[in-house]
Structures are given as structure tokens and as C-alpha cells.
Motif scaffolding. Structure first.
Motif, mmCIF file in Angstrom:
data_model
loop_
_atom_site.group_PDB
_atom_site.id
_atom_site.type_symbol
_atom_site.label_atom_id
_atom_site.label_comp_id
_atom_site.label_asym_id
_atom_site.label_seq_id
_atom_site.Cartn_x
_atom_site.Cartn_y
_atom_site.Cartn_z
ATOM 1 N N LEU A 1 -0.781 -3.018 -4.613
ATOM 2 C CA LEU A 1 -1.531 -3.983 -5.418
ATOM 3 C C LEU A 1 -1.202 -5.431 -5.082
ATOM 4 C CD1 LEU A 1 -1.687 -2.404 -9.005
ATOM 5 C CD2 LEU A 1 -3.598 -2.888 -7.465
ATOM 6 N N ASP A 2 0.020 -5.699 -4.693
ATOM 7 C CA ASP A 2 0.417 -7.088 -4.439
ATOM 8 C C ASP A 2 0.432 -7.434 -2.955
ATOM 9 O OD1 ASP A 2 0.783 -7.828 -7.181
ATOM 10 O OD2 ASP A 2 2.593 -6.579 -7.181
ATOM 11 N N ARG A 3 -0.195 -6.586 -2.157
ATOM 12 C CA ARG A 3 -0.327 -6.873 -0.738
ATOM 13 C C ARG A 3 -1.727 -7.386 -0.436
ATOM 14 N NH1 ARG A 3 2.074 -1.583 2.146
ATOM 15 N NH2 ARG A 3 1.223 -2.667 3.984
ATOM 16 N N TYR A 4 -1.876 -8.004 0.746
ATOM 17 C CA TYR A 4 -3.170 -8.553 1.149
ATOM 18 C C TYR A 4 -3.930 -7.515 1.996
ATOM 19 C CZ TYR A 4 -1.547 -12.994 -0.639
ATOM 20 O OH TYR A 4 -1.094 -13.985 -1.467
ATOM 21 N N PRO A 5 -5.264 -7.586 2.011
ATOM 22 C CA PRO A 5 -6.055 -6.584 2.733
ATOM 23 C C PRO A 5 -5.632 -6.381 4.194
ATOM 24 C CG PRO A 5 -7.493 -7.878 1.336
ATOM 25 C CD PRO A 5 -6.130 -8.513 1.246
ATOM 26 N N SER A 6 -5.252 -7.454 4.863
ATOM 27 C CA SER A 6 -4.899 -7.349 6.286
ATOM 28 C C SER A 6 -3.617 -6.553 6.527
ATOM 29 C CB SER A 6 -4.748 -8.742 6.893
ATOM 30 O OG SER A 6 -3.717 -9.467 6.233
ATOM 31 N N SER A 7 -2.829 -6.354 5.473
ATOM 32 C CA SER A 7 -1.532 -5.681 5.650
ATOM 33 C C SER A 7 -1.548 -4.219 5.212
ATOM 34 C CB SER A 7 -0.454 -6.429 4.860
ATOM 35 O OG SER A 7 -0.642 -6.259 3.462
ATOM 36 N N ILE A 8 -2.726 -3.699 4.831
ATOM 37 C CA ILE A 8 -2.804 -2.301 4.378
ATOM 38 C C ILE A 8 -3.744 -1.520 5.289
ATOM 39 C CG2 ILE A 8 -2.254 -2.896 1.993
ATOM 40 C CD1 ILE A 8 -5.199 -2.650 1.297
#
Length: 375
Positions: free
Chosen positions: A134-141
């Protein structure tokens, strides 16, 4: 959340209209989706299902026809004014926002408190198994996590209609199976109206109340999953729906001495007592010289007294055996619910019961009968 009825009337979509490379993607589509119903648009690539979804969402303009949502014409409205939530196959998340912020963004214009928004986002994340990102950005998942975040952002909205474009295409089979049940329960519990675009029959069968089978821009059949399999409207639907696909044979029809016979290639004759077929069907078949017969692999029986077939392949899938064999100048597939030890080259006997036959018009492909009675 509101329930809404969706109506498509004579909707056409023509790309490059009047040009040298005109494409008629959707042809005179009529379809009504009831309030609280989940409908799947199912078909192969290029059949028109995604174009249909995009016209409903407002990302494509309908060439002709009308689209109404809850009695309100929406085909001339901007996407933002249609009260439609959509989860894209391509995710479309906002890169500068975290996953939490992306999902919560759909509630930005609501009157909910920050605490209420946080609770709803948490519940959605729990349902979709993305609490840990939830606290990550789209580019990192991963792509699958992005797809679930996009789905969450659509489902959390209070909308009149939910459009889901291949919403779980990036997920591994186990997770897809888990989420299908959760998502259907979520939609049904709240009485939401939803349309799903998919090429996956399992997904369509698991999620949808009714399935719209499309091919070459034409709606072939709009029916329940059970009716699509048991009472296909035409040969295309019959062969498209089902895994393994329906076995199909061209046949000559002959009736005499109280028997109804179907002559297949290779000298194979299927011989039945006339009373196994309704009188109305017998009258119809009396006017036909040739028909197309269909029988589902699960309905093919193996017995010593059956017509001979030569085994060409035997696949054990862990819970069932798929056996392919040369039969009637072509091939036939049967499914056995146990480990069947037939070897390649072995001769088996094939029995096709009258109650399992689907008969189609050889010229038009329209269904004539199912299980001995007129379609």
C-alpha cells in the motif's frame, strides 16, 4: 451503492469509416444488462468485446446506436459524466501516488472522513491481497500487484456501472481462483452492475450471471453459462464454449423402418430408434440431406460395442484423462474421469448417445436440436 440497468441498442463501431482500411468492429449490438447483474463479454482477440466496453466507458465513440444507463442516454456524454468505474487491462495508475493514494483517489470527491476512507482502502487491499504494498509506488511493484491496485481503485468507487477489462490477466492461476470468488461476492453483496471483458472461459463462467459470446463484431449468443454449453445457439458458440472443444462431424441424414441414421465419413453410421427424437425434430430432419453433429467430449462413452476409433493420444491431467482418436475420417476427443490406460494405436469403441447430440444446420450453422428435441 446504486444498481443500474444498461441498454445497448443497435450499437455499431466502425474504425476509419469510409477509408480504405475500414474495420467494422461491432455490428448492430443489442444487449440489456439487468441491475445487479454480472455480464461477461467473451470472445477471441478482435471479436469486438473491448471496443464495446470502451464505447460504454466513453473512450470510444459509437458510430451508430444508443447506450443508456438507468434510463439516461450516456453515449454522447464525456467519460467523467457517465458514472462508470473502469479497471483497465493496462493498470493506468498515477505514478506519483502510492498504491494507497491511488485506491483512495477514487473517493476524493466523496463526503467520507479520512478515517472512513482509510478503512475502506484497507478492506479493499485485504480483499485483493495487496496490503503489503500500500505504501509503495506503482513503479516498484509487480504487474500483477499493479493490476490488483487498478481493480481496487475501480471497485471502491460508488458508481452506477463497473467495467472490468481483463482484470486478472496478469495473475498466477492460484491467486486468480482465490480472487474470483472474493470479487464476485463483493459485487453481489452490494448489488452492483458489472461487465467483464475476458478471453478466459473459466473466468467468465466463475464470475458472470450471463455471458455474451462475440465473434467478428457480432453477438452470437447472450445466455447463462449452463445454456451456452448445453443449448448453444449456433455452431460457433457450440465449438467455442467448452474445454476440450466440442467434437464436430458432417453427416448425411437417413430415416427408414423406424430408424434415424446419421452417416459420417469413413463409413461410420450412428443408428438410433426414431422415438429417441421428438416428432417435430424428425419432421425437420426429414427435410435435411446433410447436417453437422456435435457432441461434447465429456459425453462420449467408450464401450466394446461402439464404433471403432484408433487412439492417437492419451493425456492424464491428474484428475481426468483426455483421449484423442481417429474416428469417422477425422478425430474425436473423449474425457474419462479416471486414469484410462489406452495406448497409442489401440482400438476403442465410441458410443454417442442421442441425448448428447447437438445438431446444426450445415449451411447456416444455426442450431437445429439439442438432446433429441428442437432447439
Amino acid at each position: 451503492m446504486s444498481e443500474a440497468k444498461l441498454q445497448l441498442e443497435a450499437v455499431d463501431k466502425i474504425y476509419n469509416a469510409g477509408g480504405a482500411r475500414q474495420v467494422h468492429a461491432v455490428r448492430s449490438l443489442d444487449m440489456t444488462v439487468a441491475p445487479g447483474e454480472i455480464v461477461a463479454l467473451l470472445g477471441s482477440s478482435g471479436c469486438g468485446k473491448t471496443s464495446t466496453l470502451r464505447m460504454i466507458a466513453g473512450f470510444e465513440e459509437a458510430t451508430r446506436g444508443s447506450i443508456r444507463l438507468d434510463g439516461r442516454e450516456i453515449h454522447r456524454l464525456a467519460p467523467a459524466k457517465r458514472n462508470v468505474a473502469m479497471a483497465f487491462e493496462g493498470y493506468s495508475l498515477y505514478p506519483p501516488l502510492t498504491v494507497r493514494e491511488n485506491i483512495a483517489f477514487a473517493l476524493k470527491s466523496s463526503s467520507l472522513s479520512k478515517t472512513a476512507v482509510a478503512e475502506r482502502v484497507g478492506e479493499m487491499a485485504h480483499m485483493l491481497e495487496i496490503e503489503d504494498v500500500l505504501d509503495r509506488y506503482p513503479s516498484s511493484i509487480s504487474g500483477g500487484q499493479q493490476q490488483r491496485a487498478s481493480l481496487g481503485r475501480a471497485l471502491i468507487r460508488d458508481a452506477g456501472l463497473y467495467l472490468l477489462d481483463e482484470p486478472m490477466g496478469q495473475l498466477e492461476p492460484q491467486l486468480r481462483a482465490l480472487l474470483r470468488g472474493r470479487i464476485k461476492f463483493y459485487i453481489k453483496e452490494r448489488g452492483l452492475t458489472a461487465i467483464l471483458v475476458t478471453h478466459d472461459q473459466t473466468e467468465a463462467n466463475a464470475l458472470a450471471d450471463r455471458i455474451a459470446v462475440m465473434e467478428d463484431g457480432v453477438l452470437q449468443q447472450f445466455d447463462s453459462p449452463a445454456h451456452l454449453k448445453d443449448r448453444p445457439a449456433n455452431l460457433f458458440t457450440g465449438t467455442f464454449i467448452g474445454e476440450p472443444p466440442m467434437n464436430v462431424f458432417e453427416a448425411e441424414v437417413r430415416a427408414d423402418s423406424g430408424r434415424l441414421r446419421f452417416g459420417l465419413s469413413g463409413g461410420v453410421v450412428l443408428d438410433y430408434a426414431e422415438e429417441e427424437f421428438s416428432e417435430a425434430l424428425r419432421r425437420t430432419l426429414a427435410q435435411k440431406l446433410r447436417v453437422t453433429l456435435g457432441v461434447r467430449p465429456h459425453a462420449v462413452r467408450l464401450a466394446a460395442e461402439g464404433a471403432p476409433a484408433e487412439v492417437t493420444a492419451n493425456q492424464w491431467l491428474g484428475d481426468q484423462t483426455h483421449i484423442a482418436a481417429r474416428f469417422a475420417g477425422g478425430s474425436i476427443v473423449t474425457v474419462e474421469h479416471h486414469h484410462a490406460p489406452y495406448a497409442k494405436g489401440e482400438t476403442i469403441g465410441v458410443v454417442l448417445g442421442s441425448a448428447d447430440l447437438h445438431v446444426f444446420d450445415s449451411q447456416t450453422g444455426a442450431a437445429i436440436s439439442h438432446g433429441g428435441a428442437l432447439a
